[in-house]
Scaffold this active site. Structure first.
Site, mmCIF file in Angstrom:
data_model
loop_
_atom_site.group_PDB
_atom_site.id
_atom_site.type_symbol
_atom_site.label_atom_id
_atom_site.label_comp_id
_atom_site.label_asym_id
_atom_site.label_seq_id
_atom_site.Cartn_x
_atom_site.Cartn_y
_atom_site.Cartn_z
ATOM 1 N N ILE A 1 8.431 -6.511 35.058
ATOM 2 C CA ILE A 1 8.350 -7.768 35.822
ATOM 3 C C ILE A 1 9.577 -8.630 35.547
ATOM 4 C CG2 ILE A 1 7.090 -9.983 35.962
ATOM 5 C CD1 ILE A 1 4.483 -8.318 35.559
ATOM 6 N N HIS A 2 10.041 -8.621 34.309
ATOM 7 C CA HIS A 2 11.200 -9.450 33.933
ATOM 8 C C HIS A 2 12.528 -8.849 34.385
ATOM 9 C CE1 HIS A 2 8.330 -11.615 31.423
ATOM 10 N NE2 HIS A 2 9.254 -12.529 31.185
ATOM 11 N N THR B 1 -1.561 7.727 13.420
ATOM 12 C CA THR B 1 -1.070 7.829 14.800
ATOM 13 C C THR B 1 -2.257 7.878 15.778
ATOM 14 O OG1 THR B 1 -1.156 10.228 14.674
ATOM 15 C CG2 THR B 1 0.944 9.206 14.066
ATOM 16 N N PHE C 1 0.874 -1.181 0.000
ATOM 17 C CA PHE C 1 0.000 0.000 0.000
ATOM 18 C C PHE C 1 0.903 1.220 0.000
ATOM 19 C CE2 PHE C 1 -2.895 2.803 2.634
ATOM 20 C CZ PHE C 1 -4.045 2.705 1.871
ATOM 21 N N GLU D 1 -2.845 10.224 17.668
ATOM 22 C CA GLU D 1 -3.403 11.581 17.584
ATOM 23 C C GLU D 1 -4.377 11.697 16.401
ATOM 24 O OE1 GLU D 1 -0.217 10.730 18.073
ATOM 25 O OE2 GLU D 1 -0.044 11.418 20.143
ATOM 26 N N SER E 1 0.754 11.960 8.159
ATOM 27 C CA SER E 1 -0.605 12.102 8.699
ATOM 28 C C SER E 1 -1.501 12.854 7.723
ATOM 29 C CB SER E 1 -0.569 12.867 10.030
ATOM 30 O OG SER E 1 0.070 12.091 11.017
ATOM 31 N N PRO F 1 7.459 11.501 1.921
ATOM 32 C CA PRO F 1 8.232 12.309 2.879
ATOM 33 C C PRO F 1 7.428 13.504 3.412
ATOM 34 C CG PRO F 1 9.613 11.705 1.026
ATOM 35 C CD PRO F 1 8.234 11.210 0.708
ATOM 36 N N GLU G 1 -0.604 3.345 10.184
ATOM 37 C CA GLU G 1 -2.034 3.388 9.830
ATOM 38 C C GLU G 1 -2.783 4.464 10.632
ATOM 39 O OE1 GLU G 1 -4.226 -0.177 8.965
ATOM 40 O OE2 GLU G 1 -2.341 -1.255 8.725
#
Ligand code: COS
Length: 384
Positions: free
Chosen positions: A335-336, A363, A122, A365, A131, A127, A361
Site C-alpha cells: 500500500i505504501h 519455527t 535464556f 514448522e 529446532s 550451533p 521460539e
C-alpha cells in the site's frame, strides 16, 4: 475479545498502551536502531512496572498472568521492538526459576527480575541444536559442589546486556546419557564470555557464547538433574503465545499506518483508499488481525486457567499470529509503494522486525509438529 477480559485486565491494557505511546515512542525515536539494551531503555522498562505479570506476587511481581504478558507485548512490539524483546527475555529467563527454583533461588533472583534491577536471558540454542533441542552438546560435568560447563550457545537474545541467564546443558548420567539440566548463570562467573555479537536484519541484542570451564555452583542447579528439557518446553509453552501477541502489535501498527497513508496519498486524482484493490487489502488485514487476536487471547486465558491443552493452543496462536502479521505487513508495504521500501519508514522497519518471529521460539514448522502430535495423541486417547 474485550468481553473475555476482566475490567482489571482492560485497565492494565490501557496502562500498557499509554506507556507505549507516551514513553516508548519518543524513546524509540531517540535511540533508533540498536543492538543492545541502552540504560535509557532499561530504566524506562524498570520504571514502567510492566514486568509485574511475569512473576508471582510472593516474589515482587503482580501475579503471573499470561493474558497480561500478552497485553504488554502487544502494546510494546508495535511501537519499539527492542523493548518487547527485552520484556520477553525477562520472561524466558525468569519463568524457569518460577517453575523449578528452590525457595532460596526464588528469593534471591525473582524480586530483582520483577523490579527490572537485573536483566536475564535464556541460553538454549546451539550451533547444532536449533529446532532439535535434544541435540544439545554443551556439557555440565558434576564436580561435587559445582558443575564445570563447556560448549557453545548461539542466537541468545539480550545476551550482551543480560546480567544473568538460564543455561541448558547436557549432564550425562549412567542410566540417562542424554539428560539435560538447567542452571542459573551470572555474568560475574568466569568463563561466561560473549564470543560474538550477531547482526540480525532488525534491531536486536543477540550473541553467541563460548563457554570454557565455567564453574557453576551446585546451588545454581535449577530443578533436578535431567529436568532441563521439560523445563525448557514448559517455559516455551507460556512464552510462545506471547510471541503471537507481539506479532499482533506489529500487524496493528501496519494497519494503522496503512489506513492513514491510503487516505492521504492521492494517485489518478483520488486517495488510493478509493481503489477497491487498496480497501480490500485493509479489510483483509483487519480480518487476519481479529482472528489472530482471538487465538492469542484464547491461548492466554487457557494458560491462566490451567487448561490441559494450553500448550497446543499456544503453538496455534504463535503460528497463526506470526504468519498473519507477516502477510499484513507485506500488504502494508504494498500500500505504501515506494515509501514502503524506503529505509527508515515505519512499515519498512516492521517488515524487517516481523520476520524473525516466524523463526524464534520454535519455527512455524515446529509449531505444526507440536499441533499434529497433540491431535494424534488426543485421537489415540479417544480410542482407548
Ligand atoms: N511440557 C512438558 N513436557 C514436554 C513438553 C511440554 N510442552 N514437550 C515435550 N515434553 C516431554 C515429552 O512428554 C517427553 O517426555 P518423556 O521422555 O517423559 O516421554 C520429552 O519431553 C521429550 O519430548 P519429545 O519426544 O516430544 O521431544 P523431541 O525431541 O521430539 O522434541 C520439539 C520436541 C520438537 C517440540 C522440541 O524439541 C522443540 O520445541 N523444539 C523447538 C525448540 C525451540 O523453540 N527453539 C527456540 C529456542 S528459544 S528462542
Amino acid at each position: 475479545m474485550e468481553h473475555l477480559l476482566s475490567k482489571e485486565d482492560l485497565d492494565f491494557r490501557a496502562r500498557c498502551q499509554a506507556y507505549a505511546r507516551d514513553e516508548l515512542r519518543p524513546l524509540a525515536k531517540q535511540l533508533g536502531e540498536i543492538d543492545d539494551v541502552p540504560e535509557a531503555l532499561r530504566t524506562s522498562l524498570r520504571d514502567s512496572g510492566l514486568y509485574g505479570p511475569l512473576y508471582p506476587k510472593a516474589f515482587g511481581g503482580q501475579g503471573l498472568s499470561a493474558v497480561r504478558i500478552c497485553l504488554a507485548r502487544e502494546a510494546m512490539a508495535g511501537v519499539f521492538a527492542p523493548a518487547d524483546t527485552t520484556y520477553a527475555m525477562q520472561g524466558l529467563g525468569g519463568y524457569p526459576i518460577v517453575l523449578a527454583g528452590s525457595e532460596e533461588q526464588k528469593q534471591r533472583f525473582l524480586p530483582e527480575l520483577a523490579a527490572g534491577r537485573r536483566l536475564t536471558t535464556f541460553c538454549l540454542t546451539e550451533p547444532e541444536a536449533g529446532s532439535d533441542v535434544s541435540a544439545l552438546q554443551t556439557t555440565a560435568m558434576d564436580a561435587g559442589d559445582h558443575f564445570v560447563v563447556n560448549g557453545r550457545k548461539r542466537f541468545i537474545s539480550n545476551g550482551f546486556s543480560a546480567d544473568m541467564g538460564i543455561l541448558f546443558a547436557r549432564t550425562p548420567l549412567a542410566d540417562k546419557p542424554n539428560a539435560i539440566s538447567a542452571f542459573i548463570v551470572e555474568k560475574s562467573m568466569a568463563g561466561w564470555n560473549v564470543d560474538k555479537r550477531l547482526a540480525l536484519m532488525a534491531s536486536h541484542d543477540i550473541v553467541a557464547f563460548e563457554i570454557k570451564d565455567l564453574r557453576v555452583p551446585r546451588t545454581h542447579l535449577l530443578g533436578p538433574v535431567g529436568g532441563g528439557f521439560k523445563l525448557a518446553m514448559q517455559t516455551l509453552d507460556l512464552m510462545r503465545m506471547s510471541v503471537g501477541a507481539a506479532a499482533l502489535g506489529m500487524a496493528q501498527t501496519a494497519l494503522t499506518e496503512s489506513l492513514r497513508y491510503s487516505q492521504a496519498r492521492v494517485q489518478f486524482g483520488q486517495p488510493i483508499v478509493a481503489f477497491q484493490s487498496t480497501a480490500f487489502k485493509l479489510a483483509d488485514m483487519a480480518v487476519e488481525i481479529e482472528a489472530a487476536r482471538g487465538l492469542v487471547y484464547r491461548a492466554a486465558l487457557k494458560k491462566d486457567r490451567g487448561a490441559a491443552d494450553a500448550s497446543y493452543h499456544s503453538s496455534i496462536a504463535k503460528l497463526y499470529a506470526t504468519e498473519a502479521a507477516f502477510r499484513c505487513i507485506d500488504q502494508a508495504v504494498q500500500i505504501h509503494g515506494g515509501v514502503g521500501v524506503l529505509r527508515g519508514s515505519t512499515v519498512e522497519r516492521l517488515y524487517r522486525e516481523i520476520r524473525p518471529l516466524r523463526v524464534y521460539e520454535g519455527t512455524t514448522e515446529i509449531q505444526k509438529v507440536i499441533i499434529a502430535n497433540h491431535l494424534l495423541k488426543a485421537e489415540k486417547q479417544k480410542r482407548k
